[in-house]
Write a protein that holds these residues in place. Structure first.
Motif, PDB file in Angstrom:
ATOM      1  N   UNK A   2       0.853  -1.183   0.000  1.00 57.81           N
ATOM      2  CA  UNK A   2       0.000   0.000   0.000  1.00 57.81           C
ATOM      3  C   UNK A   2       0.888   1.232   0.000  1.00 57.81           C
ATOM      4  N   UNK A   3       0.702   2.112  -0.974  1.00 57.45           N
ATOM      5  CA  UNK A   3       1.617   3.232  -1.132  1.00 57.45           C
ATOM      6  C   UNK A   3       1.140   4.447  -0.339  1.00 57.45           C
ATOM      7  N   UNK A 237      13.101   1.409 -13.053  1.00 62.55           N
ATOM      8  CA  UNK A 237      12.407   2.470 -12.324  1.00 62.55           C
ATOM      9  C   UNK A 237      11.325   1.798 -11.496  1.00 62.55           C
ATOM     10  N   UNK A 238      11.370   2.028 -10.188  1.00 61.59           N
ATOM     11  CA  UNK A 238      10.478   1.315  -9.282  1.00 61.59           C
ATOM     12  C   UNK A 238       9.964   2.250  -8.193  1.00 61.59           C
ATOM     13  N   UNK A 239       8.933   1.790  -7.495  1.00 55.47           N
ATOM     14  CA  UNK A 239       8.488   2.493  -6.308  1.00 55.47           C
ATOM     15  C   UNK A 239       9.625   2.499  -5.293  1.00 55.47           C
ATOM     16  N   UNK A 240       9.745   3.578  -4.565  1.00 57.47           N
ATOM     17  CA  UNK A 240      10.852   3.746  -3.637  1.00 57.47           C
ATOM     18  C   UNK A 240      10.861   2.651  -2.567  1.00 57.47           C
ATOM     19  N   UNK A 271      17.268   8.006  -5.795  1.00 54.14           N
ATOM     20  CA  UNK A 271      15.941   8.044  -5.177  1.00 54.14           C
ATOM     21  C   UNK A 271      15.460   9.485  -5.072  1.00 54.14           C
ATOM     22  N   UNK A 272      14.179   9.682  -5.339  1.00 52.48           N
ATOM     23  CA  UNK A 272      13.606  11.020  -5.210  1.00 52.48           C
ATOM     24  C   UNK A 272      12.195  10.903  -4.656  1.00 52.48           C
ATOM     25  N   UNK A 280       7.826   9.570  -5.805  1.00 48.65           N
ATOM     26  CA  UNK A 280       8.247   8.651  -4.733  1.00 48.65           C
ATOM     27  C   UNK A 280       8.821   7.413  -5.414  1.00 48.65           C
ATOM     28  N   UNK A 281       9.932   7.594  -6.124  1.00 47.82           N
ATOM     29  CA  UNK A 281      10.462   6.530  -6.989  1.00 47.82           C
ATOM     30  C   UNK A 281      11.970   6.399  -6.838  1.00 47.82           C
TER      31      UNK A 281
END
Length: 290
Positions: A2-3, A237-240, A271-272, A280-281
């Protein structure tokens, strides 16, 4: 996953070389994106090389007395990020290199730039002789103790010093570089921890999964290098996920590009994030695991 993201920023009270001091005395900012929370933005460049990792933080409408505390050079800053259902984990830490305030419309934004391990690398000195045949792992462990404020992490190195031994004098970082070149390893400081990895290998432990099924994979593309431009890895490229850092082994599982699925070693992680925005990646540049 869950993001519902969260961030925690700790500042001080002591310098990076002093280990930051008691956590309960640090200035703490926690943000989950609520209107009542301070906005935190960040851009973090992590690399498997010995070059200090770069940390850029921006905090909106920080009280002026707090800004003065943060402006002290070399003060330790620590950024932890995560999600509501997984908790927080350290993403980056380092000593403040610069701190300034600027205007963005009606907002006052405090921008902090920090470097991971720069202060300890600068201050770490030694004058020591290591005896012939001494295990390399013991040498690296001793060198880590000569870097103030730095903890010992994974030391993946085998073998022994030559029979004549080695005399090390001057900056610890220079001795680490000499050993790395001679024995085929790479060293870096990640979140205040020294890690040493065999060239081409990754950190021990289970591979971290990035997949379409988990909904943490955003995009995947091949990367190439060398005179024949042969594919040697992928850019992800992925969710952080703060668990992924240089040296981590990742398992990629893509529905759209199954030909690129496999195991890779992260060489750099960019990361940013923005607690009050969409970003948020992380971008992971990797090489194929042998």
């Amino acid at each position: 996953m869950t993001f519902l993201r969260q961030a925690e920023l700790l500042i001080g009270p002591l310098t990076e070389a002093e280990g930051g001091g008691p956590r309960n005395e640090a200035y703490r900012i926690v943000s989950g994106g609520l209107d009542t929370d301070l906005r935190i933005r960040f851009s973090i460049d992590l690399s498997a090389t010995s070059e200090p990792n770069k940390i850029v933080l921006a905090v909106t409408n920080l009280a002026s007395e707090r800004w003065a505390r943060m402006a002290v050079k070399n003060t330790l800053v620590q950024l932890s990020v995560g999600y509501q259902d997984t908790g927080l984990k350290l993403l980056a830490r380092g000593g403040i290199a610069s701190c300034a305030t600027r205007r963005e419309g009606d907002d006052r934004v405090t921008v902090i730039e920090a470097r991971d391990g720069y202060g300890p690398q600068t201050r770490g000195m030694l004058n020591r002789t290591y005896g012939g045949g001494m295990p390399l792992k013991d040498v690296f462990r001793d060198l880590a103790r000569s870097l103030p404020g730095i903890d010992l992490g994974s030391i993946d190195v085998t073998g022994n010093l030559p029979p004549k031994g080695v005399h090390a004098s001057g900056r610890v970082a220079e001795t680490l570089n000499w050993l790395a070149d001679r024995y085929g390893v790479t060293w870096s400081i990640q979140g205040g921890v020294l890690q040493v990895i065999k060239d081409g290998q990754g950190l021990p432990g289970e591979a971290l999964v990035i997949s379409s099924r988990n909904r943490n994979l955003i995009s995947l593309s091949p990367s190439a290098s060398g005179p024949d431009a042969a594919q040697d890895g992928v850019e992800i490229i992925a969710q952080l996920d703060p668990s992924i850092r240089p040296g981590s082994v990742v398992s990629v599982d893509s529905h759209d590009q199954p030909n690129l699925n496999g195991f890779y070693v992260a060489q750099s992680v960019n990361a940013s994030g923005d607690t009050h925005g969409d970003d948020w990646t992380m971008t992971i540049r990797s090489t194929a695991r042998p």
